[in-house]
Write a protein that holds these residues in place. Structure first.
Motif, PDB file in Angstrom:
ATOM      1  N   ASP A  63     -75.125 -37.692  10.208  1.00  0.00           N
ATOM      2  CA  ASP A  63     -75.659 -36.601   9.385  1.00  0.00           C
ATOM      3  C   ASP A  63     -75.662 -36.970   7.907  1.00  0.00           C
ATOM      4  O   ASP A  63     -76.546 -36.568   7.159  1.00  0.00           O
ATOM      5  CB  ASP A  63     -74.831 -35.327   9.590  1.00  0.00           C
ATOM      6  CG  ASP A  63     -75.066 -34.711  10.962  1.00  0.00           C
ATOM      7  OD1 ASP A  63     -76.019 -35.151  11.647  1.00  0.00           O
ATOM      8  OD2 ASP A  63     -74.304 -33.813  11.350  1.00  0.00           O
ATOM      9  N   ALA A  64     -74.657 -37.734   7.480  1.00  0.00           N
ATOM     10  CA  ALA A  64     -74.539 -38.102   6.069  1.00  0.00           C
ATOM     11  C   ALA A  64     -75.436 -39.286   5.704  1.00  0.00           C
ATOM     12  O   ALA A  64     -75.545 -39.645   4.533  1.00  0.00           O
ATOM     13  CB  ALA A  64     -73.089 -38.442   5.741  1.00  0.00           C
ATOM     14  N   GLY A  65     -76.062 -39.908   6.721  1.00  0.00           N
ATOM     15  CA  GLY A  65     -76.973 -41.013   6.445  1.00  0.00           C
ATOM     16  C   GLY A  65     -76.294 -42.366   6.316  1.00  0.00           C
ATOM     17  O   GLY A  65     -76.930 -43.334   5.922  1.00  0.00           O
ATOM     18  N   LEU A  66     -75.002 -42.445   6.643  1.00  0.00           N
ATOM     19  CA  LEU A  66     -74.312 -43.738   6.568  1.00  0.00           C
ATOM     20  C   LEU A  66     -74.508 -44.549   7.837  1.00  0.00           C
ATOM     21  O   LEU A  66     -74.302 -45.759   7.862  1.00  0.00           O
ATOM     22  CB  LEU A  66     -72.814 -43.542   6.332  1.00  0.00           C
ATOM     23  CG  LEU A  66     -72.396 -42.952   4.983  1.00  0.00           C
ATOM     24  CD1 LEU A  66     -70.892 -42.917   4.869  1.00  0.00           C
ATOM     25  CD2 LEU A  66     -73.000 -43.748   3.839  1.00  0.00           C
ATOM     26  N   VAL A  67     -74.859 -43.849   8.908  1.00  0.00           N
ATOM     27  CA  VAL A  67     -75.066 -44.495  10.196  1.00  0.00           C
ATOM     28  C   VAL A  67     -76.404 -44.028  10.729  1.00  0.00           C
ATOM     29  O   VAL A  67     -76.811 -42.879  10.529  1.00  0.00           O
ATOM     30  CB  VAL A  67     -73.928 -44.125  11.179  1.00  0.00           C
ATOM     31  CG1 VAL A  67     -74.293 -44.468  12.612  1.00  0.00           C
ATOM     32  CG2 VAL A  67     -72.639 -44.825  10.778  1.00  0.00           C
ATOM     33  N   ARG A  68     -77.119 -44.940  11.360  1.00  0.00           N
ATOM     34  CA  ARG A  68     -78.414 -44.608  11.932  1.00  0.00           C
ATOM     35  C   ARG A  68     -78.275 -44.591  13.446  1.00  0.00           C
ATOM     36  O   ARG A  68     -77.654 -45.467  14.041  1.00  0.00           O
ATOM     37  CB  ARG A  68     -79.429 -45.657  11.494  1.00  0.00           C
ATOM     38  CG  ARG A  68     -80.831 -45.442  12.000  1.00  0.00           C
ATOM     39  CD  ARG A  68     -81.748 -46.434  11.282  1.00  0.00           C
ATOM     40  NE  ARG A  68     -82.992 -46.637  11.993  1.00  0.00           N
ATOM     41  CZ  ARG A  68     -83.845 -47.622  11.733  1.00  0.00           C
ATOM     42  NH1 ARG A  68     -83.571 -48.490  10.775  1.00  0.00           N
ATOM     43  NH2 ARG A  68     -84.957 -47.753  12.415  1.00  0.00           N
ATOM     44  N   ARG A  69     -78.847 -43.561  14.056  1.00  0.00           N
ATOM     45  CA  ARG A  69     -78.825 -43.424  15.499  1.00  0.00           C
ATOM     46  C   ARG A  69     -80.174 -43.899  16.014  1.00  0.00           C
ATOM     47  O   ARG A  69     -81.218 -43.469  15.533  1.00  0.00           O
ATOM     48  CB  ARG A  69     -78.615 -41.951  15.844  1.00  0.00           C
ATOM     49  CG  ARG A  69     -78.413 -41.639  17.293  1.00  0.00           C
ATOM     50  CD  ARG A  69     -78.090 -40.139  17.392  1.00  0.00           C
ATOM     51  NE  ARG A  69     -77.677 -39.759  18.726  1.00  0.00           N
ATOM     52  CZ  ARG A  69     -78.519 -39.385  19.683  1.00  0.00           C
ATOM     53  NH1 ARG A  69     -79.807 -39.339  19.438  1.00  0.00           N
ATOM     54  NH2 ARG A  69     -78.053 -39.051  20.868  1.00  0.00           N
ATOM     55  N   ILE A  70     -80.146 -44.802  16.978  1.00  0.00           N
ATOM     56  CA  ILE A  70     -81.380 -45.330  17.554  1.00  0.00           C
ATOM     57  C   ILE A  70     -81.391 -44.930  19.015  1.00  0.00           C
ATOM     58  O   ILE A  70     -80.394 -45.108  19.711  1.00  0.00           O
ATOM     59  CB  ILE A  70     -81.414 -46.880  17.509  1.00  0.00           C
ATOM     60  CG1 ILE A  70     -80.820 -47.405  16.215  1.00  0.00           C
ATOM     61  CG2 ILE A  70     -82.802 -47.409  17.724  1.00  0.00           C
ATOM     62  CD1 ILE A  70     -80.210 -48.769  16.406  1.00  0.00           C
ATOM     63  N   GLN A  71     -82.492 -44.408  19.477  1.00  0.00           N
ATOM     64  CA  GLN A  71     -82.550 -44.086  20.899  1.00  0.00           C
ATOM     65  C   GLN A  71     -83.888 -44.505  21.476  1.00  0.00           C
ATOM     66  O   GLN A  71     -84.845 -43.736  21.514  1.00  0.00           O
ATOM     67  CB  GLN A  71     -82.320 -42.587  21.126  1.00  0.00           C
ATOM     68  CG  GLN A  71     -82.256 -42.273  22.618  1.00  0.00           C
ATOM     69  CD  GLN A  71     -81.292 -41.171  22.934  1.00  0.00           C
ATOM     70  OE1 GLN A  71     -81.077 -40.267  22.134  1.00  0.00           O
ATOM     71  NE2 GLN A  71     -80.707 -41.216  24.119  1.00  0.00           N
ATOM     72  N   PRO A  72     -83.972 -45.766  21.933  1.00  0.00           N
ATOM     73  CA  PRO A  72     -85.209 -46.209  22.575  1.00  0.00           C
ATOM     74  C   PRO A  72     -85.443 -45.381  23.840  1.00  0.00           C
ATOM     75  O   PRO A  72     -84.484 -44.971  24.492  1.00  0.00           O
ATOM     76  CB  PRO A  72     -84.930 -47.672  22.933  1.00  0.00           C
ATOM     77  CG  PRO A  72     -83.717 -48.060  22.146  1.00  0.00           C
ATOM     78  CD  PRO A  72     -82.938 -46.802  21.939  1.00  0.00           C
ATOM     79  N   ALA A  73     -86.702 -45.143  24.169  1.00  0.00           N
ATOM     80  CA  ALA A  73     -87.038 -44.340  25.342  1.00  0.00           C
ATOM     81  C   ALA A  73     -86.310 -44.867  26.570  1.00  0.00           C
ATOM     82  O   ALA A  73     -86.324 -46.058  26.861  1.00  0.00           O
ATOM     83  CB  ALA A  73     -88.547 -44.372  25.567  1.00  0.00           C
ATOM     84  N   GLY A  74     -85.646 -43.974  27.300  1.00  0.00           N
ATOM     85  CA  GLY A  74     -84.988 -44.350  28.542  1.00  0.00           C
ATOM     86  C   GLY A  74     -83.671 -45.074  28.373  1.00  0.00           C
ATOM     87  O   GLY A  74     -83.053 -45.477  29.351  1.00  0.00           O
ATOM     88  N   ALA A  75     -83.218 -45.264  27.128  1.00  0.00           N
ATOM     89  CA  ALA A  75     -81.964 -45.977  26.893  1.00  0.00           C
ATOM     90  C   ALA A  75     -80.931 -45.023  26.302  1.00  0.00           C
ATOM     91  O   ALA A  75     -81.280 -43.947  25.826  1.00  0.00           O
ATOM     92  CB  ALA A  75     -82.189 -47.151  25.938  1.00  0.00           C
ATOM     93  N   THR A  76     -79.658 -45.420  26.346  1.00  0.00           N
ATOM     94  CA  THR A  76     -78.634 -44.602  25.713  1.00  0.00           C
ATOM     95  C   THR A  76     -78.695 -44.799  24.198  1.00  0.00           C
ATOM     96  O   THR A  76     -79.169 -45.821  23.717  1.00  0.00           O
ATOM     97  CB  THR A  76     -77.220 -44.999  26.198  1.00  0.00           C
ATOM     98  OG1 THR A  76     -77.064 -46.400  26.006  1.00  0.00           O
ATOM     99  CG2 THR A  76     -77.037 -44.661  27.675  1.00  0.00           C
TER     100      THR A  76
END
Ligand SMILES: [Zn+2]
Ligand SMILES: [Zn+2]
Length: 142
Positions: A63-76
């Protein structure tokens, strides 16, 4: 002595805590890992940190922008601490390995829509899918 991580946390008005520092260190050393891996990495050095704490820390840092969440389709979902440069990812269809791909042009947005339909575009998400070198080698040597 103030670490870079402490400076980063203070810059976004987050309190400096041991679990937050541990999660940032884990993601620096192991980019593109899923939640379970982050938990395992953190608890290897800090066994008293609970699963729930790691979940909470990941959410706060994202939420603070220090970490990026990546979620490729069909992946965790995976997490990384390389943020702010709008880089892309290449994902292996066989084993799910993710690698960074630098943005072709530079700052976001790197893809200029031919017609943005009146939207103010601030990000273009590109995921390259393919086969990683390890899986390609395994396939040809079978
Ligand atoms: Zn692979
Ligand atoms: Zn990345």
């Amino acid at each position: 002595m103030t670490s870079d991580f402490e400076t980063q946390l203070r810059a976004v008005s987050l309190r400096v805590t041991r679990p937050r520092l541990a999660v940032l260190a884990a993601l620096r050393d192991h980019p593109h890992v899923d939640t379970d891996t982050v938990i395992a990495l953190v608890r290897a050095n800090h066994p008293t940190v609970s699963h729930q704490t790691v979940y909470d820390v990941l959410r706060a840092l994202t939420d603070a922008g220090l970490v990026r969440r990546i979620q490729p389709a069909g992946a965790t979902a995976r997490y990384e601490s390389r943020v702010g440069d709008n880089h892309h990812h290449v994902v292996c269809r066989s084993c799910g390995t993710i690698a960074d791909v630098d943005c072709a042009v530079g700052d976001a947005p790197c893809l200029t829509a031919s017609d943005d339909q009146g939207f103010v575009v601030d990000e273009a998400e590109v995921v390259y899918w393919g086969t990683c070198p390890g899986c390609a080698t395994a396939r040809t040597s079978q």
